[in-house]
Design a protein around this motif. Structure first.
Motif, PDB file in Angstrom:
ATOM      1  N   TYR A 155       0.717  -1.165   0.703  1.00  0.00           N
ATOM      2  CA  TYR A 155      -0.029  -0.030  -0.037  1.00  0.00           C
ATOM      3  C   TYR A 155       0.822   1.471   0.416  1.00  0.00           C
ATOM      4  CZ  TYR A 155      -0.162   1.793   4.963  1.00  0.00           C
ATOM      5  OH  TYR A 155       0.920   2.333   6.042  1.00  0.00           O
ATOM      6  N   ALA A 156       1.981   1.478   0.529  1.00  0.00           N
ATOM      7  CA  ALA A 156       2.862   2.116   0.233  1.00  0.00           C
ATOM      8  C   ALA A 156       3.422   3.201  -1.517  1.00  0.00           C
ATOM      9  CB  ALA A 156       4.489   2.194   1.123  1.00  0.00           C
ATOM     10  N   GLU A 157       3.504   1.574  -1.822  1.00  0.00           N
ATOM     11  CA  GLU A 157       3.701   1.906  -3.253  1.00  0.00           C
ATOM     12  C   GLU A 157       2.954   1.125  -4.085  1.00  0.00           C
ATOM     13  OE1 GLU A 157       6.922   2.694  -4.653  1.00  0.00           O
ATOM     14  OE2 GLU A 157       7.996   2.612  -1.995  1.00  0.00           O
ATOM     15  N   PRO A 158       1.748   2.202  -4.314  1.00  0.00           N
ATOM     16  CA  PRO A 158       1.126   1.858  -5.391  1.00  0.00           C
ATOM     17  C   PRO A 158       0.741   1.334  -6.657  1.00  0.00           C
ATOM     18  CG  PRO A 158       0.157   4.190  -4.002  1.00  0.00           C
ATOM     19  CD  PRO A 158       1.551   3.927  -3.976  1.00  0.00           C
ATOM     20  N   ILE A 159       0.701  -0.246  -6.138  1.00  0.00           N
ATOM     21  CA  ILE A 159       0.622  -0.196  -7.869  1.00  0.00           C
ATOM     22  C   ILE A 159      -0.241  -0.165  -8.416  1.00  0.00           C
ATOM     23  CG2 ILE A 159       0.932  -2.875  -8.820  1.00  0.00           C
ATOM     24  CD1 ILE A 159       2.442  -3.661  -6.159  1.00  0.00           C
ATOM     25  N   ILE A 160      -1.355   0.190  -8.489  1.00  0.00           N
ATOM     26  CA  ILE A 160      -2.147  -0.100  -9.697  1.00  0.00           C
ATOM     27  C   ILE A 160      -2.356   1.397 -10.059  1.00  0.00           C
ATOM     28  CG2 ILE A 160      -4.824   0.355 -10.137  1.00  0.00           C
ATOM     29  CD1 ILE A 160      -5.789  -2.047  -8.412  1.00  0.00           C
ATOM     30  N   SER A 161      -2.366   1.662 -11.855  1.00  0.00           N
ATOM     31  CA  SER A 161      -2.217   3.355 -11.708  1.00  0.00           C
ATOM     32  C   SER A 161      -3.197   3.905 -11.934  1.00  0.00           C
ATOM     33  CB  SER A 161      -0.832   3.315 -12.584  1.00  0.00           C
ATOM     34  OG  SER A 161      -1.748   2.128 -13.636  1.00  0.00           O
ATOM     35  N   LYS A 162      -4.326   3.107 -12.585  1.00  0.00           N
ATOM     36  CA  LYS A 162      -5.656   2.662 -12.939  1.00  0.00           C
ATOM     37  C   LYS A 162      -7.239   1.716 -12.614  1.00  0.00           C
ATOM     38  CE  LYS A 162      -7.499   4.525 -17.294  1.00  0.00           C
ATOM     39  NZ  LYS A 162      -7.236   5.133 -18.827  1.00  0.00           N
ATOM     40  N   LEU A 163      -8.207   2.529 -12.542  1.00  0.00           N
ATOM     41  CA  LEU A 163      -9.358   1.379 -12.442  1.00  0.00           C
ATOM     42  C   LEU A 163      -9.880   1.890 -13.764  1.00  0.00           C
ATOM     43  CD1 LEU A 163      -9.963  -0.992 -11.115  1.00  0.00           C
ATOM     44  CD2 LEU A 163     -11.290   0.614  -9.655  1.00  0.00           C
ATOM     45  N   CYS A 164     -10.725   0.884 -14.709  1.00  0.00           N
ATOM     46  CA  CYS A 164     -11.796   1.162 -15.080  1.00  0.00           C
ATOM     47  C   CYS A 164     -12.601   0.376 -15.588  1.00  0.00           C
ATOM     48  CB  CYS A 164     -11.415   1.786 -16.894  1.00  0.00           C
ATOM     49  SG  CYS A 164     -12.297   2.632 -17.423  1.00  0.00           S
ATOM     50  N   PHE A 165     -14.427   1.124 -14.883  1.00  0.00           N
ATOM     51  CA  PHE A 165     -14.781   0.595 -15.165  1.00  0.00           C
ATOM     52  C   PHE A 165     -16.376   0.566 -16.573  1.00  0.00           C
ATOM     53  CE2 PHE A 165     -15.092   0.203 -10.733  1.00  0.00           C
ATOM     54  CZ  PHE A 165     -14.727  -1.620 -10.153  1.00  0.00           C
ATOM     55  N   PRO A 166     -16.527  -0.132 -17.568  1.00  0.00           N
ATOM     56  CA  PRO A 166     -17.098  -0.066 -17.984  1.00  0.00           C
ATOM     57  C   PRO A 166     -18.277   0.708 -18.855  1.00  0.00           C
ATOM     58  CG  PRO A 166     -17.160  -2.591 -18.050  1.00  0.00           C
ATOM     59  CD  PRO A 166     -16.656  -1.562 -17.034  1.00  0.00           C
ATOM     60  N   VAL A 167     -18.918   0.715 -17.627  1.00  0.00           N
ATOM     61  CA  VAL A 167     -20.504   1.514 -17.089  1.00  0.00           C
ATOM     62  C   VAL A 167     -20.212   2.678 -16.074  1.00  0.00           C
ATOM     63  CG1 VAL A 167     -21.934   0.160 -17.838  1.00  0.00           C
ATOM     64  CG2 VAL A 167     -21.425   0.058 -15.847  1.00  0.00           C
ATOM     65  N   ASP A 168     -20.936   3.849 -16.053  1.00  0.00           N
ATOM     66  CA  ASP A 168     -20.436   4.910 -14.530  1.00  0.00           C
ATOM     67  C   ASP A 168     -21.198   3.856 -14.023  1.00  0.00           C
ATOM     68  OD1 ASP A 168     -20.567   6.795 -13.401  1.00  0.00           O
ATOM     69  OD2 ASP A 168     -21.856   8.363 -14.553  1.00  0.00           O
ATOM     70  N   LEU A 169     -20.890   3.768 -12.196  1.00  0.00           N
ATOM     71  CA  LEU A 169     -21.583   3.437 -11.089  1.00  0.00           C
ATOM     72  C   LEU A 169     -22.730   4.081 -10.970  1.00  0.00           C
ATOM     73  CD1 LEU A 169     -18.150   2.655  -9.520  1.00  0.00           C
ATOM     74  CD2 LEU A 169     -19.552   1.133 -10.826  1.00  0.00           C
ATOM     75  N   GLU A 170     -22.771   5.230 -11.019  1.00  0.00           N
ATOM     76  CA  GLU A 170     -24.057   5.989 -11.096  1.00  0.00           C
ATOM     77  C   GLU A 170     -25.169   5.577 -11.574  1.00  0.00           C
ATOM     78  OE1 GLU A 170     -23.945   8.352  -8.395  1.00  0.00           O
ATOM     79  OE2 GLU A 170     -21.639   7.923  -8.048  1.00  0.00           O
ATOM     80  N   GLU A 171     -24.320   4.892 -12.847  1.00  0.00           N
ATOM     81  CA  GLU A 171     -26.091   4.508 -13.869  1.00  0.00           C
ATOM     82  C   GLU A 171     -26.618   3.120 -13.338  1.00  0.00           C
ATOM     83  OE1 GLU A 171     -25.042   4.477 -17.761  1.00  0.00           O
ATOM     84  OE2 GLU A 171     -24.513   6.036 -17.799  1.00  0.00           O
ATOM     85  N   LEU A 172     -25.327   2.481 -12.379  1.00  0.00           N
ATOM     86  CA  LEU A 172     -25.843   1.097 -11.728  1.00  0.00           C
ATOM     87  C   LEU A 172     -26.653   1.289 -10.505  1.00  0.00           C
ATOM     88  CD1 LEU A 172     -22.652  -1.266 -11.718  1.00  0.00           C
ATOM     89  CD2 LEU A 172     -24.589  -0.963 -13.366  1.00  0.00           C
ATOM     90  N   ASP A 173     -26.596   2.641  -9.744  1.00  0.00           N
ATOM     91  CA  ASP A 173     -27.123   2.931  -8.642  1.00  0.00           C
ATOM     92  C   ASP A 173     -28.520   2.991  -9.090  1.00  0.00           C
ATOM     93  OD1 ASP A 173     -27.469   2.466  -5.676  1.00  0.00           O
ATOM     94  OD2 ASP A 173     -26.456   5.120  -5.657  1.00  0.00           O
ATOM     95  N   GLY A 174     -28.484   4.087 -10.834  1.00  0.00           N
ATOM     96  CA  GLY A 174     -29.823   4.429 -10.306  1.00  0.00           C
ATOM     97  C   GLY A 174     -31.267   3.244 -11.517  1.00  0.00           C
ATOM     98  N   GLY A 175     -30.692   2.652 -11.133  1.00  0.00           N
ATOM     99  CA  GLY A 175     -31.536   1.023 -11.786  1.00  0.00           C
ATOM    100  C   GLY A 175     -30.602   0.533 -13.280  1.00  0.00           C
ATOM    101  N   PHE A 176     -29.976   1.033 -13.815  1.00  0.00           N
ATOM    102  CA  PHE A 176     -29.322   0.857 -15.133  1.00  0.00           C
ATOM    103  C   PHE A 176     -27.974   0.010 -15.101  1.00  0.00           C
ATOM    104  CE2 PHE A 176     -30.874   5.306 -15.260  1.00  0.00           C
ATOM    105  CZ  PHE A 176     -32.159   5.147 -16.775  1.00  0.00           C
TER     106      PHE A 176
END
Length: 181
Positions: free
Chosen positions: A81-102
């Motif tokens: 955790y001191a050496e953050p290995i992940i530089s990018k995380l990408c979901f193909p859909v907007d998480l807000e859309e998932l929360d909205g029921g889409f």
């Protein structure tokens, strides 16, 4: 499997195994939603150096000179955790859309609703979750019984790691010691 931590002492094994954990992670949640993770190989090499430094610290402080699996798990957690290995995380859909029921056509809405708190936590704390998850999974190889990590527990660990970038190895050791039964 009991020698897994000892194998991590070798740089090529560390780089290969830790890199594999990071590249396999998207497939672990793909049953719910696809995700792309971009990891940094140079950060894995830096994490290895930090892991070795952490082990040296514990080796000097324990009588046997050989840290146990709780101390090794703490050393690994701090290094990752001191050496953050992940530089990018990408979901193909907007998480807000998932929360909205889409939800994507290929997924049931109920599955998405159930998984959404986990997906949000993953999205907001990906380096902390990966660091803890990897350390915890390897630590579990050495434990016959251990306490279950609930969603709330993992949230607390993520918050602690985010707010305490300079946690001592002894503090992190206590996390693993507290999970022992």
């Amino acid at each position: 499997m009991a020698s897994f931590f000892l194998d991590l002492d070798k740089q090529e094994h560390f780089t290969q195994k830790i890199g594999q954990f990071y590249s396999d992670a998207p497939s672990l949640i793909s049953s719910v939603i696809t995700c792309n993770v971009t990891s940094d190989r140079e950060q894995i090499a830096s994490a290895y150096s930090r892991y070795q430094d952490n082990l040296s610290f514990f080796s000097r402080t324990v009588r046997s000179g050989n840290p146990d699996h709780c101390k090794r798990a703490a050393a690994l957690l701090q290094a990752l955790y001191a050496e953050p290995i992940i530089s990018k995380l990408c979901f193909p859909v907007d998480l807000e859309e998932l929360d909205g029921g889409f939800s994507p056509i290929s997924f049931r809405h109920a599955d998405i609703k159930h998984a959404l708190p986990y997906i949000r936590l993953y999205n907001e704390n990906y380096n902390e979750i990966f660091s803890f998850s990897i350390s915890f999974k390897i630590w579990c190889l050495y434990e016959q019984t251990y306490k279950e990590c609930t969603l709330d527990y993992v949230k607390n660990i993520c918050a602690y790691l985010k707010q305490n970038r300079d946690s001592s190895l002894d503090d992190l050791f206590m996390i693993f010691k507290s999970l022992s039964q």
